[in-house]
Design an enzyme around this catalytic site. Structure first.
Site, PDB file in Angstrom:
ATOM      1  N   HIS A 203      44.932  36.238  29.232  1.00  0.00           N
ATOM      2  CA  HIS A 203      44.398  35.437  28.135  1.00  0.00           C
ATOM      3  C   HIS A 203      44.827  35.988  26.778  1.00  0.00           C
ATOM      4  O   HIS A 203      44.947  35.229  25.810  1.00  0.00           O
ATOM      5  CB  HIS A 203      42.873  35.401  28.213  1.00  0.00           C
ATOM      6  CG  HIS A 203      42.355  34.637  29.396  1.00  0.00           C
ATOM      7  ND1 HIS A 203      41.011  34.390  29.590  1.00  0.00           N
ATOM      8  CD2 HIS A 203      42.994  34.071  30.454  1.00  0.00           C
ATOM      9  CE1 HIS A 203      40.852  33.699  30.715  1.00  0.00           C
ATOM     10  NE2 HIS A 203      42.041  33.506  31.254  1.00  0.00           N
ATOM     11  N   HIS A 452      45.116  36.365  41.183  1.00  0.00           N
ATOM     12  CA  HIS A 452      44.180  35.462  41.859  1.00  0.00           C
ATOM     13  C   HIS A 452      43.966  35.871  43.312  1.00  0.00           C
ATOM     14  O   HIS A 452      42.939  35.550  43.906  1.00  0.00           O
ATOM     15  CB  HIS A 452      44.707  34.022  41.785  1.00  0.00           C
ATOM     16  CG  HIS A 452      44.757  33.493  40.394  1.00  0.00           C
ATOM     17  ND1 HIS A 452      45.546  32.421  40.018  1.00  0.00           N
ATOM     18  CD2 HIS A 452      44.129  33.892  39.261  1.00  0.00           C
ATOM     19  CE1 HIS A 452      45.392  32.182  38.725  1.00  0.00           C
ATOM     20  NE2 HIS A 452      44.536  33.069  38.248  1.00  0.00           N
TER      21      HIS A 452
END
Length: 694
Positions: A203, A452
Site C-alpha cells: 500500500h 496472499h
C-alpha cells in the site's frame, strides 16, 4: 520507428475524441437508467471497491481527468493501428515514438510537472521532481513501469487469449478452485509480521484504481443477484466480470455465476506517445511514508495538527489512536462508538492488523516530533514536521532493507542485487538518475501478491496467560472497532510478532477465496480469482516469458511443473498460457527465499529501483541527496529495527518484551526475547539532530 503524418494524426484525433464522447454519453445513460449498472453498497464487491476509492471530490476529478486522457490515447492507438495495419509486435516494441505534444492529440498528454532549479531539501509529498530530468518518474497518478511489454489481444488494451488456439483463457474462478486448496502449512522461521508489513509496503508504493462512473459511483458488471453477467448493452465498458462455473463447489450453493470485476484506470505515458495501455498508480511510487502522510498536500494538511510538528490523533482515554475519519464510506458501519480511522491511505481499515501498523507509524512520527521539539525548542511546527517525516521515511527504509527484504528473498539475493545497506557512517553513491524508480506492473499484480498465500484466515489473540479469542479475518475487514478495546492493540502486536506465517504455496485460506470482503453476506469474493483477472486486465505476459527474462529455460511441458503439472493441464490449453501469478506460486524456491526464482528476481529488481532510483534515499551522499543526513545521523538510523519501533509505540500494557528481530520467530537462531529496555534492541539517539550540537 513508425512515423505518423499530420493528416493521419488529425483523423485519429477526431475518431478518438468522438469515441470517447460516445463512451461518456453511454455512461451517463447507464447511470440514469433503471438497469442495475451501479454496484449495491451491500454487496461483497462493494467492500472491495472501497480499496480503490479516491480521497475526495477534488481527488476524483483529478484522477478521472488524467485517466480520460489515457483512455483517449488508447482509443487513438487502436484507430492508428487499424489505419496503418500495424501488428501487435510493432506495438509491443514501442514503434510509435512520435511526441504528440504539438499535434491534435497534444491535450491527451499527462499534465506538465514543473520543478525548481534548485532541488528542495525535503522530498515532495506527491513524489514529483525526485529526478529533475524526468520530474514525473515515481510521482503519483503516473503509470507503472514494465519489465516486458504487455500481452494484449489487440496490442492495445483487450485482455490476452490463449497462445494455443486464440480462445479465451479459462475462468479465474475455475483456475482457483482447481489449483488452490485450503490447508495450513506453517513456516518455522518467520512471523505474521512479514505478511502484515508486506501488505503495508504494498500500500505504501502501489494503489491501482478501479474504473468508476464519473461521479465516483461503483460499477456493477453482474446481475444484482449474481446469477449472470449484465447484458453488454447495459454494462460499463470497463467491466471484465469473472464467470463462475455452474458446478462451483462453493458459489454454486448460492446460485452465483458472476463475480464483479472492473478494470483499472489508465494513465498517460511519460513520453506523450501513442502505444499500449498503461495502468495508473494512485500513490507515489517511492518508499516515502505516503501511507502515513498521503500523496497530496491536501491529504497531508488534513492529517496534520499544525502544532509541534505532530499528526492529529484520536485520544481514546489516554491512548493515541488514528484520527476518526469523516468519510462515511470508509467502513462497514459508522454508528456511534464504532471506530473508523483516517490515515494517509484509503485502505487503512481493510484489515484490523493493517490499522495497527498505521497506528504504530503515526505514533512514531509524533514521538520523533516531540523529541525534536525538546532538543530544538526554537524550531517551527513546519520544521519539526518535515524533520520528523524525513526521519520516519529513513526508518521505514532501514526496516525494509535490513529486516523485511532479507526475510522474503533471502540473503543470497540481497548480495546478488547489491541490496544490503551500508554500515556505520558510510554514505552510498549508488544513485543512478537513469533508473526509473516506478513500481513495475509485474511486481504489483503478481510477484508481491505472494503475500496472499501466507495469510492465515484466523488471528489468535492471547491474554496474559492463555488464548482469549480467535478472530476470523473477514469479520473485521472494514470494521476495526476492536482497536478501542484497552488490551487489544498490544495483543495484536504480540500475535504479529510471535505467530508463524504460512508457506508461499498453492494453499489459500478460504477466508480469502470464499469470504473475502463478505460484509455480512453469506459469501464474499475470491481473492485468488481477482489476482488472476487483474494480471490479465493489466496485460501481464504469461509466466514462461518471465522465466526467460530472469535467465531460466522456458517450460515446454506441464510436466516441467512437477506434481502441479496435471492440475495446470486441466485449466490451461498450453504451458505458454499459465498466468504469471499462478506460475510464480508453483516455483521451486532458492535456499533462504520465501518465493521462487522468478518472483524473487522481480521483487529484488523493484527494490533496486526504489533504492538506486531515489535521489532522496536516506543513505545517499550530500552530492546526491539534497536532504542528506550527517555521518553521525546515518550511524544512528542504521540501528533502527521494527522491534524498537514496536517497543516505543505499543501501549505498554501487555507488551514490555520483544524478540530482537520482529520478523523472525522468537528463539530461532538466537532471536531472543528481551525487555524493551535492552541494549539488544538499540535506540536511535536523536541528539545528533540537535541544532549546533557539536
Amino acid at each position: 520507428m513508425i512515423k505518423a503524418d499530420a493528416y493521419t494524426l488529425g483523423v485519429v484525433s477526431r475518431i478518438s475524441k468522438a469515441q470517447l464522447a460516445e463512451l461518456r454519453t453511454r455512461e451517463a445513460k447507464l447511470m440514469s437508467s433503471s438497469k442495475p449498472s451501479i454496484l449495491s453498497r451491500s454487496s461483497a464487491s462493494y467492500s472491495h471497491f472501497r480499496n480503490s476509492r479516491t480521497f475526495n471530490a477534488a481527488d476524483l476529478h483529478q484522477v478521472m481527468n488524467i485517466a480520460g486522457r489515457a483512455l483517449e490515447i488508447a482509443i487513438a492507438t487502436r484507430a492508428f493501428r487499424d489505419r496503418q495495419s500495424l501488428s501487435n509486435e510493432e506495438l509491443e516494441l514501442g514503434m510509435l515514438q512520435d511526441d504528440l505534444t504539438l499535434t491534435p492529440l497534444g491535450d491527451t498528454c499527462a499534465p506538465k510537472i514543473f520543478c525548481d532549479s534548485v532541488p528542495e531539501r525535503y522530498r515532495r509529498i506527491d513524489g514529483a521532481c525526485n529526478n529533475i530530468r524526468h520530474p514525473a518518474w515515481g510521482s503519483h497518478l503516473t503509470p507503472y513501469a514494465r519489465l516486458l511489454p504487455p500481452s494484449y489481444k489487440d496490442g492495445v488494451w483487450s485482455p490476452r487469449v490463449s497462445e494455443y488456439d486464440g480462445a479465451p483463457l479459462a475462468s479465474p474462478r475455475k483456475i482457483s478452485t482447481t489449483l488452490f486448496k485450503d490447508e495450513n502449512i506453517y513456516q518455522s522461521g518467520h512471523t505474521l509480521l512479514v505478511m502484515q508489513f508486506g501488505q503495508y509496503m504494498a500500500h505504501e508504493i502501489t494503489q491501482s484504481i478501479d474504473n468508476s462512473f464519473m461521479n465516483g459511483s461503483a460499477v456493477a458488471c453482474c446481475q444484482p443477484d449474481g446469477s449472470a453477467a449484465l447484458d453488454p448493452n447495459f454494462r460499463h465498458d470497463a467491466c471484465m466480470p469473472i464467470i463462475i462455473p455452474e458446478d462451483d463447489p462453493f458459489y454454486g450453493m448460492f446460485q452465483q455465476r458472476c463475480m464483479n470485476f472492473v478494470r483499472s484506470l489508465l494513465a498517460p505515458r511519460h513520453d506523450c506517445t501513442m502505444g499500449y495501455a498503461e495502468q495508473m498508480n494512485k500513490v507515489s511510487h517511492f518508499i516515502d511514508a505516503s501511507s502515513v502522510y498521503g500523496s497530496t498536500p491536501d491529504q497531508t494538511g488534513q492529517l496534520r495538527s499544525f502544532e509541534g510538528g505532530k499528526l492529529i490523533t484520536f485520544d481514546d482515554f489516554g491512548r493515541d489512536l488514528l484520527p476518526i475519519t469523516k468519510d462515511s464510506e470508509a467502513c462497514l458501519t459508522m454508528e456511534q462508538g464504532s471506530a473508523c480511522f483516517n490515515s494517509g491511505d484509503t485502505r487503512t481499515n481493510q484489515m484490523i492488523t493493517l490499522a495497527v501498523l498505521h497506528t504504530i507509524f503515526m505514533r512514531e512520527h509524533n514521538r520523533l516530533a516531540s523529541e525534536l521539539q525538546r532538543l530544538n525548542p526554537s524550531w517551527s511546527d513546519e520544521r519539526l514536521f518535515l524533520e520528523a517525516r524525513q526521519i520516519l521515511i529513513a526508518e521505514i527504509q532501514v526496516v525494509v532493507y535490513k529486516e523485511f527484504l532479507p526475510a522474503v528473498i533471502g540473503e543470497q539475493a540481497m548480495k546478488e542485487f547489491n541490496l544490503n545497506l551500508k554500515r556505520g557512517r558510510e554514505y552510498s553513491y549508488e544513485y543512478d538518475p537513469s533508473i526509473e524508480p516506478s513500481v513495475t506492473n509485474e511486481f504489483t499484480t503478481a510477484a508481491f501478491r505472494f503475500g496472499h498465500s501466507i495469510v492465515d484466515g484466523q488471528l489468535k489473540v492471547y491474554g496474559t496467560k492463555k488464548m482469549e479469542e480467535i478472530i476470523f479475518i473477514p469479520e473485521v475487514m472494514f470494521h476495526p472497532s476492536r482497536m478501542r478495546k484497552r488490551h487489544f492493540f498490544d495483543q495484536i502486536l504480540s500475535t504479529l510478532t510471535t505467530e508463524p506465517i504460512q508457506e508461499v504455496d498453492d494453499c489459500f485460506s478460504d477466508a480469502l477465496t470464499r469470504y473475502m470482503f463478505r460484509a455480512g453476506n453469506p459469501f464474499g469474493i475470491d481473492l485468488a480469482a481477482l489476482n488472476i483477472q487483474r494480471g490479465r486486465d493489466h496485460g501481464i505476459r504469461p509466466y514462461n516469458d518471465y522465466r526467460e527474462l530472469v535467465g531460466l529455460s522456458r517450460y515446454t511441458s506441464f510436466n516441467d511443473f512437477g506434481p502441479k503439472g496435471e492440475a495446470l493441464r486441466k485449466v490451461y490449453a498450453s504451458v505458454d498460457d499459465v498466468d504469471l501469478w499462478v506460475g510464480g506460486l508453483f516455483e521451486e524456491k532458492p535456499e533462504g527465499s520465501m518465493v521462487g526464482y522468478v518472483f524473487r528476481d522481480i521483487i529484488a529488481d523493484q527494490f533496486v529501483r526504489l533504492k538506486n532510483g531515489d535521489k532522496y534515499f536516506f543513505e545517499n551522499d550530500p552530492s546526491l541527496n539534497p536532504g542528506h543526513f550527517t555521518p553521525d545521523q546515518l550511524e544512528e538510523l542504521r540501528k533502527v529495527s521494527m522491534s524498537r519501533i514496536i517497543c516505543d509505540n505499543s501501549d505498554g500494557i501487555l507488551l514490555a518484551r520483544q524478540a530482537i528481530n520482529a520478523f523472525r520467530i522468537p528463539g530461532v537462531a538466537g532471536n531472543d526475547v528481551v525487555d524493551c529496555s535492552s541494549e539488544l534492541i538499540p535506540r536511535i539517539n536523536l541528539f545528533y539532530w540537535k541544532e549546533n550540537h557539536i
